[in-house]
Design an enzyme around this catalytic site. Structure first.
Site, short mmCIF file in Angstrom:
data_model
loop_
_atom_site.label_atom_id
_atom_site.label_comp_id
_atom_site.label_asym_id
_atom_site.label_seq_id
_atom_site.Cartn_x
_atom_site.Cartn_y
_atom_site.Cartn_z
N ASP A 83 -10.08 -3.46 -4.97
CA ASP A 83 -9.13 -2.52 -4.37
C ASP A 83 -9.09 -1.26 -5.21
O ASP A 83 -8.89 -1.34 -6.43
CB ASP A 83 -7.75 -3.17 -4.30
CG ASP A 83 -6.70 -2.29 -3.62
OD1 ASP A 83 -7.04 -1.19 -3.14
OD2 ASP A 83 -5.54 -2.71 -3.58
N SER A 119 0.84 -1.20 0.00
CA SER A 119 0.00 0.00 0.00
C SER A 119 0.87 1.25 0.00
O SER A 119 1.68 1.44 -0.91
CB SER A 119 -0.96 -0.05 1.19
OG SER A 119 -1.99 0.88 1.05
N HIS A 166 -8.05 -5.24 -0.86
CA HIS A 166 -6.94 -4.53 -0.23
C HIS A 166 -6.73 -5.08 1.18
O HIS A 166 -7.65 -5.12 1.99
CB HIS A 166 -7.24 -3.03 -0.17
CG HIS A 166 -6.04 -2.22 0.20
ND1 HIS A 166 -5.12 -1.80 -0.73
CD2 HIS A 166 -5.58 -1.76 1.40
CE1 HIS A 166 -4.17 -1.11 -0.13
NE2 HIS A 166 -4.42 -1.08 1.17
#
Length: 406
Positions: A346, A187, A376
């Protein structure tokens, strides 16, 4: 009184458990339980913030530490790994090393945690980094970089770069082969990992240091651009609780400026100019996203002739800076090979795909893993009470790649 509280909790939990989930999402019931828990915690947080007991950022950080603590309940420390907190050139890190020393140098990894540059720590990622180090038998350095909004760009990146350079230069002190060190992040950590690899490859002052080249860059559902918040994946997953569009835009804004002044404009792409929108289509046109990934809840843009020039002028130096948004780098030839993970559910899916295409076009070796039923955060749910099969698969695939390429 306790009975009333228990009844209220039960009613709220049952209500939130029935939240809608898109078709195809892996193990939706587990995610409904997570969603229900988060919503109840959120209600508590709103009350705590309004009462002045805490602030939103501090509460969010506490929640993340708590959630990650729950995930680690069934992930005890690995017996074949020892760890300790150290300082690398002024940056706090946690270093994981095999208990049994090898007769020859082993591989190393710099791991950069996620959390939108705002939350997360080496503690909240301990169960994950400890597991990776143990399964690979490597020396792993987890970077505890400073967080936004107190420390916006470029501070988090500077911390990661400094720690990485120090490790490259002192690898032999840890019995690590400096030619076998990778930088990995998920991320926001993927953003910092990609930017670090880019800086060490292209910035002249680092080139003059004659550092060993990174073995590869591992980018786990990375966020790589802040120009287009209406990509297909942002549109399709904008309301998915795991990481929705609004929260991701807030993260970018905190990292960008330390405040949320431009969030409303950013959500509708009003923070850039018509010229930038025209140029960006060459870098990240929606036609680059495979057609089969655009069948769900996607509306192609038709108007690019808009934007708030005032906002754009004030932030353009960051928006177009490849150290802030790695996808903005015009020339990527020469970058370390990449392992890139994307997940269907995501908002950041397309950032990863754009980067895959960009690296492939420049003949940079890329291994792309896309998880059709993934979301995610799958990389963090390989074990524990809400572990999922897609989470275990994403971790197993990553470990297999590392064994073959590190």
């Amino acid at each position: 009184m306790k009975l009333y509280w228990c009844l209220a909790f039960g009613v709220l939990f049952a209500y939130y458990t029935y939240c809608p989930m898109p078709d195809g999402l892996a193990e939706p019931m587990k995610l409904r339980i997570v969603f229900a828990s988060r919503q109840i915690i959120k209600l508590v947080g709103i009350g705590a913030v309004l009462s002045g007991y805490t602030d939103r950022i501090s509460f969010s950080r506490s929640v993340i530490e708590f959630e990650q603590g729950l995930l680690s309940l069934s992930c005890s420390d690995e017996p074949n790994i020892t760890f300790q907190d150290e300082i690398f050139d002024g940056v706090r890190v946690r270093v994981y090393q095999p208990v049994e020393k090898s007769d020859k140098p082993i591989a190393g990894m710099v791991y950069v945690h996620g959390g939108g540059w705002v939350v997360g720590s080496v503690d909240s990622y301990h169960y994950q980094t400890n597991y990776i180090a143990a399964r690979l038998g490597i020396v792993l350095v987890s970077v505890d970089y400073r967080l936004a909004p107190e420390h916006p760009f470029p501070v988090p990146l500077q911390d990661v770069v400094k720690a990485t350079i120090w490790f490259l230069q002192n690898a032999k002190d840890y019995n690590v082969d400096p030619e076998r060190i990778a930088v990995v992040g998920d991320s926001a950590g993927g953003n910092l990992a990609a930017a670090t690899a880019s800086l060490l490859t292209f910035q002249e002052k680092y080139k003059q240091m004659n550092l060993p080249k990174l073995k590869f860059q591992g980018l786990i559902y990375p966020c790589l651009q802040s120009l287009d918040f209406l990509t297909p994946s942002y549109q399709q997953n904008k309301n998915l609780f795991i990481l929705n569009q609004h929260l991701m835009v807030e993260f970018w804004s905190w990292y960008l400026t330390g405040h949320l002044k431009y969030v409303a404009a950013m959500k509708v792409n009003n923070h850039t100019s018509p010229q930038v929108k025209d140029n960006e289509r060459k870098i990240m046109g929606h036609d680059q996203i495979p057609t089969e990934l655009k069948k769900r809840d996607y509306i192609p843009p038709t108007d690019f002739n808009f934007g708030n020039i005032g906002i754009f002028t004030s932030i353009q130096n960051h928006l177009l800076n490849p150290s802030f948004a790695p996808l903005m780098r015009s020339i990527v030839t020469g970058l370390p090979s990449a392992y890139i993970v994307t997940a269907e559910f995501d908002v950041l899916r397309d950032d990863g795909i754009f980067y895959v295409k960009k690296l492939e076009d420049a003949n940079v070796p890329v291994t792309w893993k896309h998880y059709e039923h993934g979301y995610h955060g799958i990389f963090s749910v390989f074990k524990g009470p809400i572990a999922s099969e897609v989470g275990r698969q994403s971790m197993d695939d990553f470990l297999r790649f590392c064994r073959e390429n590190l």
